[in-house]
Write a protein that holds these residues in place. Structure first.
Motif, mmCIF file in Angstrom:
data_model
loop_
_atom_site.group_PDB
_atom_site.id
_atom_site.type_symbol
_atom_site.label_atom_id
_atom_site.label_comp_id
_atom_site.label_asym_id
_atom_site.label_seq_id
_atom_site.Cartn_x
_atom_site.Cartn_y
_atom_site.Cartn_z
ATOM 1 N N ARG A 116 0.865 -1.190 0.000
ATOM 2 C CA ARG A 116 0.000 0.000 0.000
ATOM 3 C C ARG A 116 0.896 1.234 0.000
ATOM 4 O O ARG A 116 1.894 1.283 0.709
ATOM 5 C CB ARG A 116 -0.897 0.008 1.236
ATOM 6 N N HIS A 146 -7.669 -0.052 -5.869
ATOM 7 C CA HIS A 146 -7.692 -0.924 -4.689
ATOM 8 C C HIS A 146 -8.362 -2.221 -5.158
ATOM 9 O O HIS A 146 -9.508 -2.506 -4.842
ATOM 10 C CB HIS A 146 -8.493 -0.248 -3.571
ATOM 11 N N ARG A 180 -9.955 5.379 -4.281
ATOM 12 C CA ARG A 180 -9.434 4.282 -5.106
ATOM 13 C C ARG A 180 -10.436 3.124 -5.146
ATOM 14 O O ARG A 180 -10.471 2.351 -6.083
ATOM 15 C CB ARG A 180 -8.088 3.817 -4.560
ATOM 16 N N VAL A 181 -11.252 3.026 -4.098
ATOM 17 C CA VAL A 181 -12.284 1.983 -4.089
ATOM 18 C C VAL A 181 -13.269 2.241 -5.236
ATOM 19 O O VAL A 181 -13.624 1.327 -5.988
ATOM 20 C CB VAL A 181 -13.039 1.963 -2.740
ATOM 21 N N ARG A 235 -16.363 6.761 2.084
ATOM 22 C CA ARG A 235 -15.918 7.644 3.166
ATOM 23 C C ARG A 235 -15.449 8.982 2.603
ATOM 24 O O ARG A 235 -14.854 9.032 1.532
ATOM 25 C CB ARG A 235 -14.744 6.963 3.888
ATOM 26 N N GLN A 237 -12.817 11.319 2.357
ATOM 27 C CA GLN A 237 -11.381 11.097 2.601
ATOM 28 C C GLN A 237 -10.707 12.431 2.933
ATOM 29 O O GLN A 237 -9.992 13.009 2.117
ATOM 30 C CB GLN A 237 -10.751 10.440 1.380
ATOM 31 N N PRO A 275 -16.865 0.381 2.126
ATOM 32 C CA PRO A 275 -15.571 -0.313 2.252
ATOM 33 C C PRO A 275 -14.945 -0.173 3.631
ATOM 34 O O PRO A 275 -14.013 -0.917 3.966
ATOM 35 C CB PRO A 275 -14.692 0.389 1.206
ATOM 36 N N GLY A 276 -15.439 0.778 4.433
ATOM 37 C CA GLY A 276 -14.813 1.050 5.714
ATOM 38 C C GLY A 276 -13.502 1.781 5.507
ATOM 39 O O GLY A 276 -12.900 1.673 4.439
ATOM 40 N N PRO A 277 -13.045 2.532 6.481
ATOM 41 C CA PRO A 277 -13.723 2.832 7.734
ATOM 42 C C PRO A 277 -14.897 3.797 7.518
ATOM 43 O O PRO A 277 -14.826 4.685 6.683
ATOM 44 C CB PRO A 277 -12.620 3.494 8.576
HETATM 45 N N1 ASP Z 1 -10.198 1.411 3.218
HETATM 46 C C1 ASP Z 1 -10.404 1.965 1.907
HETATM 47 C C2 ASP Z 1 -9.108 2.444 1.279
HETATM 48 O O1 ASP Z 1 -8.057 2.158 1.801
HETATM 49 C C3 ASP Z 1 -11.449 3.006 1.894
HETATM 50 C C4 ASP Z 1 -11.185 4.208 2.746
HETATM 51 O O2 ASP Z 1 -10.117 4.341 3.335
HETATM 52 O O3 ASP Z 1 -12.093 5.026 2.815
HETATM 53 O O4 ASP Z 1 -9.137 3.079 0.259
#
Ligand code: ASP
Length: 317
Positions: A116, A146, A180-181, A235, A237, A275-277
């Motif tokens: 990552r 992702h 990215r999701v 989320r 971001q 997708p969380g969080p």
């Molecule tokens: N966990 C996911 C990501 O790493 C979504 C997010 O962080 O909002 O992209």
């Protein structure tokens, strides 16, 4: 698409860097493999002989809760040795490049790296410098991709709505610009032939036209969610945003939060995904997140099986 070929000439996967450019057949094969592994994915020891003797290393230059733990468990359940490389307390802080770190760990016998990174394209760049027998999996690079999240989202949809995506209307809502999701979900939904893809968010949180190719774009959440089969909530971001993009959290929830009233506008059996969080009370109401239509924890459970499937496929190739 990344400049490093992730498929070998025979079509087998060498790396998983992005879902962009992968055909439906490859996606369905990975999902089929995950579905087969699923009953044993949480059962402990049944699959411990499957990839015994192989080594997976997590290399996270950005924080993670779900993804990293999920990969660790997935590798352990396939019988692999697991190394969690702690970037924070490593030579990275002494100026070692990510590629030198990778090569050092490769020399210790790591077969699969799960990486990552905060920068778009960083994982593909590392893959370009990796030895021929090494496999890289992108666990999230910047806003770009992702892929295992995209796959686990598709598995969750496929389990509940069937393999025929052409009958589905799927909404992706919220901060698509930084997500990215969202990009990986869009790559997969297009490849799988999703009937209608809707996106909705404040104009300043939507990405460019190229990312939204083929989507119906909505500014009004009530219209966007009407009749959908699934709503994938994203989320906000904030760590990737310039100041002031979202003036108030209350205002955001009012206009773009998934409340019980809004969910009632979707199809009666619509799925709620995230997708969380999660930021409860910002992009999603707590009662909806915990409600009967929410599949958020099923997504997490599917994540382990999907990550097992991806590592298994890479090592099989
Ligand atoms: N966990 C996911 C990501 O790493 C979504 C997010 O962080 O909002 O992209």
């Amino acid at each position: 698409m990344s400049h490093v070929p992730q498929q070998a000439p025979d079509g087998g996967l060498r790396h998983l860097l992005s879902l962009d450019g992968l055909p439906a057949s490859v996606l369905h094969d990975l999902l089929d493999r995950a579905q087969v592994l699923l009953p044993d994915a949480h059962a402990g020891t049944a699959l411990r002989g499957r990839r015994a003797g192989r080594t997976m290393c997590t290399l996270f230059f950005e924080t993670s809760t779900r993804t990293r733990s999920s990969f660790q468990l997935a590798a352990t359940r396939l019988g692999m040795d697991v190394l969690n490389f702690d970037v924070g307390s490593s030579s990275t802080r002494k100026g070692e490049s990510a590629l030198d770190t990778l090569r050092t760990l490769e020399a210790m016998g790591v077969d699969v790296f799960v990486v990552r990174h905060a920068d778009d394209g960083a994982v593909a760049q590392l893959a370009a410098g990796a030895a021929p027998g090494t496999h890289l999996i992108n666990a999230g690079d910047g806003r770009a991709s992702h892929p295992t999240q995209g796959l686990l989202d598709m598995l969750t949809l496929r389990q509940r709505k069937g393999r025929d995506f052409s009958r589905l209307t799927v909404l992706i809502a919220g901060d698509l610009k930084h997500s990215r999701v969202a990009r990986s979900d869009l790559h997969a939904l297009r490849a799988l032939g999703c009937g209608e893809i809707r996106v909705c968010g404040p104009a300043n949180l939507l990405p460019g036209e190229e990312v939204l190719r083929g989507c119906r774009v909505f500014g009004d959440f009530d219209q966007a969610i009407a009749g959908v089969d699934a709503a994938i909530m994203l989320r906000l971001q904030r760590e990737r945003m310039d100041e002031g993009l979202v003036p108030s959290m209350e205002g955001y929830y009012r206009d773009f939060g998934l409340s019980p009233e809004r969910l009632a506008l979707a199809a009666p059996d619509a799925l709620v995904m995230h997708p969380g969080p999660m930021n409860r009370g910002v992009e999603i109401d707590g009662a909806v997140a915990d409600g009967p239509q929410s599949v958020v924890l099923a997504q997490v459970a599917n994540g382990v099986a999907v990550r097992m499937a991806v590592m298994d496929a890479l090592l099989a190739g």
